[in-house]
Design a protein around this motif. Structure first.
Motif, PDB file in Angstrom:
ATOM      1  N   VAL A 196      11.489   5.759  -3.677  1.00 49.63           N
ATOM      2  CA  VAL A 196      10.361   6.493  -3.107  1.00 49.63           C
ATOM      3  C   VAL A 196       9.514   7.106  -4.211  1.00 49.63           C
ATOM      4  O   VAL A 196       8.280   7.067  -4.160  1.00 49.63           O
ATOM      5  CB  VAL A 196      10.867   7.575  -2.138  1.00 49.63           C
ATOM      6  N   ASP A 197      10.165   7.674  -5.233  1.00 48.63           N
ATOM      7  CA  ASP A 197       9.423   8.274  -6.341  1.00 48.63           C
ATOM      8  C   ASP A 197       8.600   7.229  -7.080  1.00 48.63           C
ATOM      9  O   ASP A 197       7.453   7.466  -7.469  1.00 48.63           O
ATOM     10  CB  ASP A 197      10.383   8.962  -7.316  1.00 48.63           C
ATOM     11  N   THR A 200       5.599   6.221  -4.949  1.00 48.36           N
ATOM     12  CA  THR A 200       4.583   7.275  -4.998  1.00 48.36           C
ATOM     13  C   THR A 200       3.825   7.248  -6.304  1.00 48.36           C
ATOM     14  O   THR A 200       2.591   7.363  -6.339  1.00 48.36           O
ATOM     15  CB  THR A 200       5.244   8.651  -4.801  1.00 48.36           C
ATOM     16  N   GLU A 201       4.550   7.052  -7.398  1.00 44.10           N
ATOM     17  CA  GLU A 201       3.909   7.006  -8.717  1.00 44.10           C
ATOM     18  C   GLU A 201       2.978   5.802  -8.835  1.00 44.10           C
ATOM     19  O   GLU A 201       1.858   5.911  -9.356  1.00 44.10           O
ATOM     20  CB  GLU A 201       4.977   6.959  -9.810  1.00 44.10           C
ATOM     21  N   MET A 204      -0.159   6.473  -6.737  1.00 40.71           N
ATOM     22  CA  MET A 204      -0.998   7.494  -7.354  1.00 40.71           C
ATOM     23  C   MET A 204      -1.755   6.918  -8.537  1.00 40.71           C
ATOM     24  O   MET A 204      -2.947   7.192  -8.730  1.00 40.71           O
ATOM     25  CB  MET A 204      -0.132   8.679  -7.799  1.00 40.71           C
ATOM     26  N   LYS A 235      -5.271   5.222  -0.911  1.00 43.30           N
ATOM     27  CA  LYS A 235      -4.036   5.322  -0.155  1.00 43.30           C
ATOM     28  C   LYS A 235      -4.383   5.668   1.289  1.00 43.30           C
ATOM     29  O   LYS A 235      -5.423   6.267   1.563  1.00 43.30           O
ATOM     30  CB  LYS A 235      -3.106   6.406  -0.722  1.00 43.30           C
TER      31      LYS A 235
END
Length: 340
Positions: A196-197, A200-201, A204, A235
Motif C-alpha cells: 500500500v505504501d 501510494t508513493e 503521488m 489520482k
C-alpha cells in the motif's frame, strides 16, 4: 428450518491488486420456539473462491466463437461448486477454491465462524463498468446441506490496479520496524503494508508532475481564447483545475462548458460495426457564462467511483483502451460558444 450465512469483509470493499482480502464467514442455525434436539442441522461442506466476471455488450463487441459469451456453458449438476453459476458473462479469472469445513453440525441457536484470506491476483483487470465491457469481482461462498443442492452467497468488492507493482520485489532480508517494539508483526502484514505504501508513493510521484498544456480555441472566423491545464495525470479524488484566457481572443465568448469524460475504445477487429466510435461516459460537468470576462477558471472533481486508466487483452484478442494513459482515464472535453 434453515441455515443463515453471513459474510463480512474485514477491511471494507475496495482492494489493491496484490492485497490480501480477508473475510469472516458465519454459519448460524436460528433458534426458534419449536426447536428441539432433533432440529440440529448438518452442513456437508463449505468453500470460498474469488473470481472476476467479464461481460461484453453484444451491440458493441463481437468476440471470436471460442470466446463468445453465449457459449460459456454452466455446469448443470447442482452438486458441483461453480462460483459464477447463473451469472451473465464469462469467468476470466479465479483463485483456487478454499474449503472452510467439512461435516459441520449446528444445534438450534448455535453459530460457527471461519476466516477466509486470499490475495487478489496481480494479473487481473480492475473493476470497471463501461458501456462496452464490464469487469466485476466477487467473493463467492458455496455451502451444501446434506441431500440438498448447493447454495451460493456472493460478496461484490472493488479492485484497483496500480501498474508497476507486479515488478516490485520484496527483499526477504528487509527489516521493517513494527509500530510497537514489544509486538512482532507477521510477514504478511509487513508485505501488505509495504504494498500500500509503495502504491501510494508511485501515485503521488506520477500525479505530482506538473506539465503545462495550452490549447487554442478557434473557429472559422478567428481565435476565441486559450485553454490551459496544469498536468495530465491525476489520482481519483483529486480536482482537475484549468483556466480560460479570452483576453487575446478576436471573437467574444458567451459561455463555456467543460466535461470530464472516460473514453472506452475497442480494438477495430472486434468492433461490432466498422468505424465504430469510442464510447464516452461523462462523470462531471462545469458550465459558466463568460461574456466580458478576460480570464476565468474551472474546477472538476474526479469521482471516487471512477476507474483509473488501463488496458487489457481478453483472450489476447479484445483490447480496451481508456485514454489518456494509465493513471489518467479521464479526458476533459471543452466546448466554447462564441457569439455570432
Amino acid at each position: 428450518t434453515m441455515i443463515e450465512v453471513t459474510a463480512k469483509l474485514s477491511r471494507g470493499h475496495v482492494y489493491l491488486a496484490g492485497e490480501a482480502l480477508e473475510c469472516v464467514i458465519t454459519f448460524i442455525n436460528p433458534l426458534s420456539t419449536r426447536s428441539t434436539s432433533a432440529s440440529s442441522e448438518m452442513l456437508a461442506w463449505a468453500s470460498a473462491q474469488i473470481h472476476c466476471q467479464f461481460h461484453a455488450s453484444e451491440s458493441r463487441v463481437t468476440l471470436p466463437p471460442s470466446q463468445d459469451l453465449r457459449h460459456d456453458v454452466q455446469a448443470n449438476n447442482e452438486t458441483v461448486f461453480v462460483p459464477n453459476r447463473g451469472e451473465r458473462g464469462q469467468c476470466i479469472l479465479s483463485t483456487p477454491p478454499k474449503i472452510l469445513f467439512c461435516d459441520l453440525r449446528l444445534d438450534p441457536g448455535e453459530s460457527k465462524s471461519y476466516s477466509y484470506s486470499e490475495v487478489v491476483p496481480l494479473d487481473g483487470p480492475p473493476s470497471f463498468r463501461g458501456q462496452s465491457v464490464k469487469y466485476v469481482y466477487k467473493l463467492t461462498i458455496g455451502c451444501q446441506r446434506v441431500n440438498s443442492p448447493i447454495k451460493l452467497l456472493r460478496v461484490p468488492f472493488r479492485v484497483l490496479v496500480v501498474y508497476g507493482l507486479e515488478d516490485y520485489c520484496f527483499p526477504p532480508e528487509e527489516a521493517v520496524a513494527p509500530s510497537n517494539p514489544f509486538l512482532e508483526e507477521e510477514d504478511s502484514v509487513k508485505k501488505e503494508t509495504r504494498l500500500v505504501d509503495l502504491a501510494t508513493e508511485m501515485l503521488m510521484t506520477t500525479s505530482s508532475r506538473r506539465s503545462l498544456h495550452l490549447y487554442n480555441i478557434t473557429n472559422a472566423r478567428g481565435k476565441v481564447g486559450k485553454f490551459c491545464i496544469f498536468k495530465m495525470a491525476y489520482k481519483i479524488g483529486e480536482d482537475i483545475v484549468g483556466t480560460f484566457d479570452f483576453s487575446e481572443g478576436d471573437i467574444p465568448c458567451l459561455q463555456y462548458s467543460v466535461c470530464l469524460q472516460t473514453e472506452e475504445k475497442i480494438h477495430e477487429e472486434y468492433q461490432r460495426r466498422a468505424g465504430q466510435p469510442v464510447s464516452l461516459s461523462t462523470h462531471a460537468r462545469h458550465q459558466e457564462s463568460c461574456l466580458h470576462a478576460a480570464k476565468t477558471h474551472f474546477d472538476l472533481p474526479i469521482p471516487l467511483s471512477v476507474t483509473p486508466g488501463f488496458a487489457t487483452n481478453v483472450g489476447k484478442s479484445l483490447s480496451l483502451f481508456p485514454l489518456p494513459q494509465h493513471q489518467d482515464s479521464l479526458l476533459p472535453s471543452v466546448r466554447a460558444c462564441p457569439l455570432s
